[in-house]
Write a protein that holds these residues in place. Structure first.
Motif, PDB file in Angstrom:
ATOM      1  N   LEU A 110       0.841  -1.103  -0.023  1.00  0.00           N
ATOM      2  CA  LEU A 110       0.060   0.035  -0.143  1.00  0.00           C
ATOM      3  C   LEU A 110       0.976   1.280  -0.113  1.00  0.00           C
ATOM      4  O   LEU A 110       1.584   1.466   0.731  1.00  0.00           O
ATOM      5  CB  LEU A 110      -0.771  -0.239   1.231  1.00  0.00           C
ATOM      6  CG  LEU A 110      -1.757   1.278   1.624  1.00  0.00           C
ATOM      7  CD1 LEU A 110      -2.506   1.453   0.430  1.00  0.00           C
ATOM      8  CD2 LEU A 110      -2.407   1.222   2.778  1.00  0.00           C
ATOM      9  N   ARG A 111       0.796   1.960  -1.147  1.00  0.00           N
ATOM     10  CA  ARG A 111       1.639   3.223  -1.302  1.00  0.00           C
ATOM     11  C   ARG A 111       0.766   4.536  -0.995  1.00  0.00           C
ATOM     12  O   ARG A 111      -0.401   4.489  -1.325  1.00  0.00           O
ATOM     13  CB  ARG A 111       2.231   3.426  -2.552  1.00  0.00           C
ATOM     14  CG  ARG A 111       3.017   2.057  -3.190  1.00  0.00           C
ATOM     15  CD  ARG A 111       3.324   2.515  -4.584  1.00  0.00           C
ATOM     16  NE  ARG A 111       4.055   3.732  -4.992  1.00  0.00           N
ATOM     17  CZ  ARG A 111       5.340   3.614  -5.019  1.00  0.00           C
ATOM     18  NH1 ARG A 111       6.021   2.591  -4.655  1.00  0.00           N
ATOM     19  NH2 ARG A 111       6.116   4.997  -4.900  1.00  0.00           N
ATOM     20  N   SER A 169      -2.303   3.785  -3.217  1.00  0.00           N
ATOM     21  CA  SER A 169      -2.632   2.755  -4.424  1.00  0.00           C
ATOM     22  C   SER A 169      -1.819   1.582  -3.905  1.00  0.00           C
ATOM     23  O   SER A 169      -1.367   1.615  -2.860  1.00  0.00           O
ATOM     24  CB  SER A 169      -1.468   3.222  -5.670  1.00  0.00           C
ATOM     25  OG  SER A 169      -0.246   3.498  -5.422  1.00  0.00           O
ATOM     26  N   PHE A 170      -2.425   0.365  -4.433  1.00  0.00           N
ATOM     27  CA  PHE A 170      -2.153  -0.756  -4.117  1.00  0.00           C
ATOM     28  C   PHE A 170      -1.153  -1.707  -5.345  1.00  0.00           C
ATOM     29  O   PHE A 170      -1.589  -1.256  -6.522  1.00  0.00           O
ATOM     30  CB  PHE A 170      -3.049  -1.675  -3.834  1.00  0.00           C
ATOM     31  CG  PHE A 170      -4.117  -1.481  -2.798  1.00  0.00           C
ATOM     32  CD1 PHE A 170      -3.703  -1.985  -1.541  1.00  0.00           C
ATOM     33  CD2 PHE A 170      -4.897  -0.537  -2.591  1.00  0.00           C
ATOM     34  CE1 PHE A 170      -4.387  -1.827  -0.388  1.00  0.00           C
ATOM     35  CE2 PHE A 170      -5.666  -0.106  -1.524  1.00  0.00           C
ATOM     36  CZ  PHE A 170      -5.524  -0.714  -0.335  1.00  0.00           C
ATOM     37  N   GLN A 212      -5.834   6.669  -9.688  1.00  0.00           N
ATOM     38  CA  GLN A 212      -6.659   6.223  -8.283  1.00  0.00           C
ATOM     39  C   GLN A 212      -7.761   7.313  -7.937  1.00  0.00           C
ATOM     40  O   GLN A 212      -7.334   8.266  -8.041  1.00  0.00           O
ATOM     41  CB  GLN A 212      -5.709   5.958  -7.430  1.00  0.00           C
ATOM     42  CG  GLN A 212      -4.489   5.013  -7.696  1.00  0.00           C
ATOM     43  CD  GLN A 212      -4.989   3.429  -8.036  1.00  0.00           C
ATOM     44  OE1 GLN A 212      -5.923   3.211  -8.026  1.00  0.00           O
ATOM     45  NE2 GLN A 212      -4.236   2.724  -8.720  1.00  0.00           N
ATOM     46  N   PRO A 213      -8.798   6.686  -7.636  1.00  0.00           N
ATOM     47  CA  PRO A 213      -9.843   7.843  -7.070  1.00  0.00           C
ATOM     48  C   PRO A 213      -9.583   8.684  -5.863  1.00  0.00           C
ATOM     49  O   PRO A 213     -10.221   9.556  -5.840  1.00  0.00           O
ATOM     50  CB  PRO A 213     -11.039   6.825  -6.544  1.00  0.00           C
ATOM     51  CG  PRO A 213     -10.490   5.438  -6.446  1.00  0.00           C
ATOM     52  CD  PRO A 213      -9.268   5.493  -7.431  1.00  0.00           C
ATOM     53  N   LEU A 214      -8.595   8.294  -5.249  1.00  0.00           N
ATOM     54  CA  LEU A 214      -8.286   8.928  -3.798  1.00  0.00           C
ATOM     55  C   LEU A 214      -7.182   9.802  -3.828  1.00  0.00           C
ATOM     56  O   LEU A 214      -6.606  10.626  -3.049  1.00  0.00           O
ATOM     57  CB  LEU A 214      -7.977   8.161  -2.722  1.00  0.00           C
ATOM     58  CG  LEU A 214      -9.283   7.631  -2.115  1.00  0.00           C
ATOM     59  CD1 LEU A 214      -9.012   6.528  -0.868  1.00  0.00           C
ATOM     60  CD2 LEU A 214     -10.326   8.539  -1.638  1.00  0.00           C
ATOM     61  N   GLN A 242      -6.604  -2.010  -9.105  1.00  0.00           N
ATOM     62  CA  GLN A 242      -7.617  -0.612  -9.150  1.00  0.00           C
ATOM     63  C   GLN A 242      -8.556  -0.969  -7.791  1.00  0.00           C
ATOM     64  O   GLN A 242      -8.845  -2.172  -7.227  1.00  0.00           O
ATOM     65  CB  GLN A 242      -8.234  -0.615 -10.359  1.00  0.00           C
ATOM     66  CG  GLN A 242      -7.597  -0.778 -11.603  1.00  0.00           C
ATOM     67  CD  GLN A 242      -6.522   0.399 -11.604  1.00  0.00           C
ATOM     68  OE1 GLN A 242      -6.779   1.639 -11.760  1.00  0.00           O
ATOM     69  NE2 GLN A 242      -5.005   0.201 -11.659  1.00  0.00           N
ATOM     70  N   TYR A 243      -9.282   0.322  -7.395  1.00  0.00           N
ATOM     71  CA  TYR A 243     -10.047   0.084  -6.353  1.00  0.00           C
ATOM     72  C   TYR A 243     -11.144   1.143  -6.456  1.00  0.00           C
ATOM     73  O   TYR A 243     -10.995   2.138  -6.993  1.00  0.00           O
ATOM     74  CB  TYR A 243      -9.367   0.134  -4.967  1.00  0.00           C
ATOM     75  CG  TYR A 243      -8.791   1.449  -4.683  1.00  0.00           C
ATOM     76  CD1 TYR A 243      -9.519   2.695  -4.224  1.00  0.00           C
ATOM     77  CD2 TYR A 243      -7.454   1.860  -4.835  1.00  0.00           C
ATOM     78  CE1 TYR A 243      -8.729   4.026  -4.131  1.00  0.00           C
ATOM     79  CE2 TYR A 243      -6.664   3.182  -4.943  1.00  0.00           C
ATOM     80  CZ  TYR A 243      -7.497   3.989  -4.440  1.00  0.00           C
ATOM     81  OH  TYR A 243      -6.874   5.337  -4.169  1.00  0.00           O
TER      82      TYR A 243
END
Length: 407
Positions: free
Chosen positions: A72-73, A252-253, A278-280, A317-318
């Motif tokens: 997890l970055r 991101s993962f 990434q959405p965040l 992706q998440y």
């Protein structure tokens, strides 16, 4: 004999020729010829653009990976929380717990204007409020002041006294009477950093199972199979409360063998088309309440991108759902310095990332129309347009002749 054989072949000629003497050229035919050429050119250009366009086919398969670790970055800025109030803990359903993760995280102190304070970046297990000013004698054995003593029976640092208090179930709310804390200038360091912010960046290795990562005040310990949070002083020097307003620059993962697209020649357009954003990223939330909890529920899906040059781009992706709530009642109570509480009863102020791993693997494959298909389509366009134009011209010509004869 050869000439006779070749002469006989003329009978199978499907393209009969007419002499110039019997050819009739008309203005209508010229107009239809120019119009047909324009239509053929336009349709051929459209077909060429379609041939050059890259399409993405998507398929869903079961993710058969086993025993993988995910990284997890994170890159987050807290403008109104000092670094000593930021501790990173990881828990998952497999029972593994990582408390106060620091070996792979870098914390940088920020002043009240959000600018980096030079020489204040701390990495590993080092923390400004945990440094010892003076070396202790070899036979020194500090008192735990009634707290639960460690195996050595000594609490030689302020941090060890804090741990002993928490293990006993006590609040560490008066450090100025603790000899170790006074010698280390613990409270002075807290006051020095009271109005600062913190920038935290790094990566955390987590199991590929459901779990959560949280950034919360104080340190967490395990006592009697419970997760206990000891909350350090939570008041700014100006009398205001700290709050967990934050900006997520990156979250991101990626797995250990993920293709590092950051080092590859991937354009911004390609990154956007592949959904690598990434959405965040660059997500900001603010609050003016100290006792406030931010929660993010992430659904992580393994994703593979297969490019035209036979490269496989592995990513995760998440999707995310955001939730926040005020935990003023019961979270910190009215204790001015610090409290301890069992995790999960009232909640802890901070930022929590709850992630769930999907068993589905999404595969995006880039495809392009074949050259043979492009040639076939082009020939069909040319033949079709000319045939229709010829039929239309024949009808007009025959109609015109019939009208002239009738006249």
């Amino acid at each position: 004999m050869a000439k006779g054989f070749l002469a006989n072949l003329k009978g199978v000629d499907a393209f009969g020729k007419t002499t110039d003497d019997v050819k009739v050229k008309t203005r209508t035919g010229a107009f239809l010829t120019l119009l047909s050429a324009a239509i053929i050119l336009s349709f051929t250009l459209m077909e060429f653009m379609d041939y050059r366009r890259v399409y993405t086919d998507t398929s869903l398969i079961v993710d058969k990976s086993r025993g993988e670790k995910l990284s997890l970055r994170m890159n987050i800025t807290f403008p109104r929380v000092p670094c000593y109030l930021l501790n990173v803990d990881v828990m998952d359903i497999s029972g593994e717990t990582q408390t106060d993760v620091s070996h792979s995280m870098r914390k940088t102190r920020l002043d009240s204007y959000g600018k980096q304070i030079r020489g204040t970046t701390v990495t590993g297990l080092q923390n400004d409020i945990d440094k010892h000013n003076e070396p202790k004698p070899a036979d020194y054995c500090g008192s735990c002041y009634g707290g639960k003593e460690p195996e050595s029976g000594c609490c030689n640092t302020c941090e060890e006294v804090r741990t002993a208090y928490v293990q006993k179930g006590w609040s560490f709310s008066n450090p100025d009477v603790i000899e170790q804390c006074k010698n280390e200038g613990w409270l002075d360091k807290l006051k020095e950093q009271a109005n600062e912010g913190c920038h935290i960046v790094g990566r955390i290795r987590v199991n590929k199972v459901t779990g959560n990562v949280h950034l919360s005040p104080g340190k967490s310990f395990q006592s009697s199979q419970r997760d206990i949070y000891e909350l350090v002083p939570y008041v700014r020097e100006d009398g205001n409360r700290h709050d967990y307003s934050h900006t997520i620059h990156e979250l991101s993962f990626e797995s250990d063998d993920d293709y590092n697209y950051r080092k590859a020649k991937v354009t911004n357009a390609m990154r956007k088309r592949l959904g690598l954003t990434q959405p965040l990223d660059n997500f900001e939330r603010t609050t003016n309440k100290a006792k406030y909890m931010f929660q993010y529920f992430l659904k992580v899906v393994s994703t593979h991108f297969r490019t035209l040059d036979d490269q496989t781009l592995r990513s995760h992706q998440y999707s995310v759902t955001h939730f926040e709530r005020d935990i003023s009642e019961g979270a910190l109570g009215d204790t001015p310095q610090g409290v301890h509480l069992q995790h999960g009863i009232y909640g802890v102020p901070g930022v929590f990332f709850n992630f769930e791993i999907s068993p589905i693997l999404v595969v995006h494959t880039d495809t392009r129309q074949s050259f043979a298909h492009f040639i076939t389509s082009t020939c069909a366009i040319i033949g079709g347009v000319l045939t229709v134009a010829q039929l239309f011209d024949s009808v007009l010509f025959a109609t015109t002749r019939a009208l002239k004869k009738k006249a």
